[in-house]
Design a protein around this motif. Sequence first.
Motif, PDB file in Angstrom:
ATOM      1  N   HIS A 152     -50.366 -17.109  48.522  1.00  0.00           N
ATOM      2  CA  HIS A 152     -49.963 -18.281  47.948  1.00  0.00           C
ATOM      3  C   HIS A 152     -50.709 -19.331  47.984  1.00  0.00           C
ATOM      4  CE1 HIS A 152     -45.759 -16.270  47.541  1.00  0.00           C
ATOM      5  NE2 HIS A 152     -45.905 -15.800  48.900  1.00  0.00           N
ATOM      6  N   PRO A 153     -52.131 -19.209  47.245  1.00  0.00           N
ATOM      7  CA  PRO A 153     -53.091 -20.563  47.371  1.00  0.00           C
ATOM      8  C   PRO A 153     -52.446 -21.814  46.832  1.00  0.00           C
ATOM      9  CG  PRO A 153     -53.722 -18.715  45.723  1.00  0.00           C
ATOM     10  CD  PRO A 153     -52.371 -18.191  46.495  1.00  0.00           C
ATOM     11  N   PHE A 154     -51.927 -21.646  45.873  1.00  0.00           N
ATOM     12  CA  PHE A 154     -51.524 -22.807  45.185  1.00  0.00           C
ATOM     13  C   PHE A 154     -50.400 -23.713  46.205  1.00  0.00           C
ATOM     14  CE2 PHE A 154     -48.380 -25.325  42.893  1.00  0.00           C
ATOM     15  CZ  PHE A 154     -48.832 -26.305  42.281  1.00  0.00           C
ATOM     16  N   LEU A 155     -49.522 -22.753  46.694  1.00  0.00           N
ATOM     17  CA  LEU A 155     -48.395 -23.537  47.598  1.00  0.00           C
ATOM     18  C   LEU A 155     -48.875 -24.127  48.898  1.00  0.00           C
ATOM     19  CD1 LEU A 155     -45.256 -21.443  46.769  1.00  0.00           C
ATOM     20  CD2 LEU A 155     -45.873 -23.760  46.068  1.00  0.00           C
ATOM     21  N   THR A 156     -49.816 -23.157  49.470  1.00  0.00           N
ATOM     22  CA  THR A 156     -50.447 -23.803  50.801  1.00  0.00           C
ATOM     23  C   THR A 156     -51.223 -24.758  50.604  1.00  0.00           C
ATOM     24  OG1 THR A 156     -52.397 -21.865  50.379  1.00  0.00           O
ATOM     25  CG2 THR A 156     -50.377 -21.315  51.790  1.00  0.00           C
ATOM     26  N   GLY A 157     -52.054 -24.906  49.383  1.00  0.00           N
ATOM     27  CA  GLY A 157     -52.844 -25.938  49.032  1.00  0.00           C
ATOM     28  C   GLY A 157     -51.743 -27.198  48.992  1.00  0.00           C
ATOM     29  N   VAL A 158     -50.793 -27.014  48.295  1.00  0.00           N
ATOM     30  CA  VAL A 158     -49.965 -28.238  48.301  1.00  0.00           C
ATOM     31  C   VAL A 158     -49.372 -28.761  49.393  1.00  0.00           C
ATOM     32  CG1 VAL A 158     -47.777 -29.031  47.351  1.00  0.00           C
ATOM     33  CG2 VAL A 158     -49.261 -27.772  45.766  1.00  0.00           C
ATOM     34  N   ALA A 159     -48.991 -27.708  50.234  1.00  0.00           N
ATOM     35  CA  ALA A 159     -48.400 -27.981  51.830  1.00  0.00           C
ATOM     36  C   ALA A 159     -49.571 -28.811  52.549  1.00  0.00           C
ATOM     37  CB  ALA A 159     -48.078 -26.818  52.315  1.00  0.00           C
ATOM     38  N   LEU A 160     -51.028 -28.325  52.408  1.00  0.00           N
ATOM     39  CA  LEU A 160     -51.661 -28.963  53.318  1.00  0.00           C
ATOM     40  C   LEU A 160     -52.031 -30.427  52.741  1.00  0.00           C
ATOM     41  CD1 LEU A 160     -54.007 -29.188  55.108  1.00  0.00           C
ATOM     42  CD2 LEU A 160     -55.760 -27.980  53.666  1.00  0.00           C
ATOM     43  N   TRP A 161     -52.153 -30.756  51.353  1.00  0.00           N
ATOM     44  CA  TRP A 161     -52.003 -32.043  50.574  1.00  0.00           C
ATOM     45  C   TRP A 161     -51.065 -33.006  51.323  1.00  0.00           C
ATOM     46  CZ3 TRP A 161     -48.014 -33.686  47.458  1.00  0.00           C
ATOM     47  CH2 TRP A 161     -48.162 -34.793  46.743  1.00  0.00           C
ATOM     48  N   ALA A 162     -49.822 -32.550  51.201  1.00  0.00           N
ATOM     49  CA  ALA A 162     -48.587 -33.094  51.675  1.00  0.00           C
ATOM     50  C   ALA A 162     -48.637 -33.387  53.187  1.00  0.00           C
ATOM     51  CB  ALA A 162     -47.394 -32.326  51.440  1.00  0.00           C
ATOM     52  N   LEU A 163     -48.990 -32.561  53.815  1.00  0.00           N
ATOM     53  CA  LEU A 163     -48.984 -32.734  55.388  1.00  0.00           C
ATOM     54  C   LEU A 163     -50.214 -34.058  55.780  1.00  0.00           C
ATOM     55  CD1 LEU A 163     -48.711 -29.214  56.914  1.00  0.00           C
ATOM     56  CD2 LEU A 163     -47.033 -31.343  56.841  1.00  0.00           C
ATOM     57  N   VAL A 164     -51.259 -33.759  54.971  1.00  0.00           N
ATOM     58  CA  VAL A 164     -52.391 -34.861  55.175  1.00  0.00           C
ATOM     59  C   VAL A 164     -52.118 -36.133  55.012  1.00  0.00           C
ATOM     60  CG1 VAL A 164     -54.689 -35.574  54.364  1.00  0.00           C
ATOM     61  CG2 VAL A 164     -54.461 -33.063  54.947  1.00  0.00           C
ATOM     62  N   ALA A 205     -40.724 -44.088  53.340  1.00  0.00           N
ATOM     63  CA  ALA A 205     -40.507 -43.483  51.810  1.00  0.00           C
ATOM     64  C   ALA A 205     -41.954 -42.372  51.831  1.00  0.00           C
ATOM     65  CB  ALA A 205     -41.089 -44.751  50.862  1.00  0.00           C
ATOM     66  N   SER A 206     -43.043 -42.643  52.492  1.00  0.00           N
ATOM     67  CA  SER A 206     -44.085 -41.317  52.333  1.00  0.00           C
ATOM     68  C   SER A 206     -43.561 -40.542  53.259  1.00  0.00           C
ATOM     69  CB  SER A 206     -45.322 -42.009  52.945  1.00  0.00           C
ATOM     70  OG  SER A 206     -45.745 -43.121  52.124  1.00  0.00           O
ATOM     71  N   LEU A 207     -42.933 -40.640  54.324  1.00  0.00           N
ATOM     72  CA  LEU A 207     -42.395 -39.438  55.258  1.00  0.00           C
ATOM     73  C   LEU A 207     -41.274 -38.616  54.275  1.00  0.00           C
ATOM     74  CD1 LEU A 207     -42.192 -38.318  58.021  1.00  0.00           C
ATOM     75  CD2 LEU A 207     -40.426 -39.544  58.549  1.00  0.00           C
ATOM     76  N   ILE A 208     -40.392 -39.328  53.729  1.00  0.00           N
ATOM     77  CA  ILE A 208     -39.674 -38.503  52.888  1.00  0.00           C
ATOM     78  C   ILE A 208     -40.197 -37.852  51.805  1.00  0.00           C
ATOM     79  CG2 ILE A 208     -37.694 -38.672  51.086  1.00  0.00           C
ATOM     80  CD1 ILE A 208     -36.330 -41.278  52.790  1.00  0.00           C
ATOM     81  N   PHE A 209     -41.145 -38.629  50.950  1.00  0.00           N
ATOM     82  CA  PHE A 209     -41.763 -37.868  49.790  1.00  0.00           C
ATOM     83  C   PHE A 209     -42.546 -36.710  50.364  1.00  0.00           C
ATOM     84  CE2 PHE A 209     -45.211 -37.813  46.757  1.00  0.00           C
ATOM     85  CZ  PHE A 209     -44.613 -38.072  45.621  1.00  0.00           C
ATOM     86  N   PHE A 210     -43.510 -37.082  51.204  1.00  0.00           N
ATOM     87  CA  PHE A 210     -44.383 -36.062  51.490  1.00  0.00           C
ATOM     88  C   PHE A 210     -43.749 -34.737  52.563  1.00  0.00           C
ATOM     89  CE2 PHE A 210     -47.424 -39.511  50.715  1.00  0.00           C
ATOM     90  CZ  PHE A 210     -48.065 -38.727  49.489  1.00  0.00           C
ATOM     91  N   ALA A 211     -42.816 -35.183  53.203  1.00  0.00           N
ATOM     92  CA  ALA A 211     -42.113 -34.200  53.917  1.00  0.00           C
ATOM     93  C   ALA A 211     -41.332 -33.115  52.867  1.00  0.00           C
ATOM     94  CB  ALA A 211     -41.043 -34.482  54.798  1.00  0.00           C
ATOM     95  N   THR A 212     -40.770 -33.719  51.673  1.00  0.00           N
ATOM     96  CA  THR A 212     -40.192 -32.755  50.789  1.00  0.00           C
ATOM     97  C   THR A 212     -41.411 -32.109  49.987  1.00  0.00           C
ATOM     98  OG1 THR A 212     -38.782 -34.626  50.219  1.00  0.00           O
ATOM     99  CG2 THR A 212     -38.984 -32.861  48.667  1.00  0.00           C
ATOM    100  N   TRP A 213     -42.381 -32.531  49.657  1.00  0.00           N
ATOM    101  CA  TRP A 213     -43.455 -31.496  49.161  1.00  0.00           C
ATOM    102  C   TRP A 213     -43.902 -30.417  50.338  1.00  0.00           C
ATOM    103  CZ3 TRP A 213     -44.617 -30.969  44.316  1.00  0.00           C
ATOM    104  CH2 TRP A 213     -44.418 -31.925  43.245  1.00  0.00           C
ATOM    105  N   ALA A 214     -44.061 -30.918  51.432  1.00  0.00           N
ATOM    106  CA  ALA A 214     -44.482 -29.649  52.411  1.00  0.00           C
ATOM    107  C   ALA A 214     -43.295 -28.836  52.748  1.00  0.00           C
ATOM    108  CB  ALA A 214     -44.769 -30.593  53.719  1.00  0.00           C
ATOM    109  N   ILE A 215     -42.084 -29.157  52.907  1.00  0.00           N
ATOM    110  CA  ILE A 215     -41.050 -28.132  53.023  1.00  0.00           C
ATOM    111  C   ILE A 215     -40.837 -27.191  51.635  1.00  0.00           C
ATOM    112  CG2 ILE A 215     -38.620 -28.095  53.353  1.00  0.00           C
ATOM    113  CD1 ILE A 215     -38.727 -30.751  54.818  1.00  0.00           C
ATOM    114  N   VAL A 216     -40.938 -27.907  50.738  1.00  0.00           N
ATOM    115  CA  VAL A 216     -40.781 -27.009  49.307  1.00  0.00           C
ATOM    116  C   VAL A 216     -41.614 -26.142  49.197  1.00  0.00           C
ATOM    117  CG1 VAL A 216     -40.699 -27.125  46.974  1.00  0.00           C
ATOM    118  CG2 VAL A 216     -39.276 -28.626  48.130  1.00  0.00           C
ATOM    119  N   ALA A 217     -42.976 -26.438  49.450  1.00  0.00           N
ATOM    120  CA  ALA A 217     -44.033 -25.644  49.366  1.00  0.00           C
ATOM    121  C   ALA A 217     -44.067 -24.361  50.434  1.00  0.00           C
ATOM    122  CB  ALA A 217     -45.435 -26.403  49.425  1.00  0.00           C
TER     123      ALA A 217
END
Length: 225
Positions: A116-128, A137-149
């Motif tokens: 799952h390279p795309f999703l792990t990349g998105v998760a890394l982007w979101a956590l960074v 707002a950033s906590l909610i926004f990027f946590a959502t991306w990390a959790i979904v990915a």
Amino acid sequence: MLSLALAALFFAGIHLGIAGTAIRDRAIGILGKNGYMASFAVASVIGLGWLVAAYNRAPYLVTWGMLEWWKPIAIILMLPAALLVVIGLTTPNPTSVAQEGRVGQPPQGIVRVSRHPFLTGVALWALVHLIGNGDVASLIFFATWAIVALAGTVSIDAKRRRLLGAAWEPFAAQTSIVPFAAIATGRNRFVPGEIGLWRWAIALLAYVLMLGGHAPVIGVSPFPV
């Protein structure tokens, strides 16, 4: 902020509560595969637009504040994130939409690194970005991306296992969700040449453009003051 929270719940809900679950299977039975995919695509676009718009309008409520010391680390971590996202998007993969038939083929290129390279990349982007942007707002926004990915990797695996049965297991045994885990345990090996020079080039170009365009487009410099 309420709109952002609702958008996050909607976006996460359609991806975690429908995609990869038995609800998806029932929806396909009612709408047909094409009807379901079209409906899900529309819902995803609406959810994405709502999430981004709500994040842009949300008030700035500080938590730990923007971390200048984190920016050099973020610049380094965003390189593998860009490589995983771009190369993952351009590489054939049995975990991608409508590519289940490739499951019998040996893992190639970036799929050796993660299935799952795309999703792990998105998760890394979101956590960074979650760490570097210290506001609610950033906590909610990027946590959502990390959790979904991250949850999406598990969800897709479960969906493929239900769909493909025993044919899925050899592929899963040779690959891993966590990048390089299968390689580290001797179940696979890294072959950089399989990825293709053009994929490396596009990913690196995207990384450079991202760094250069972050300040004028996003309004925040990725470089420490």
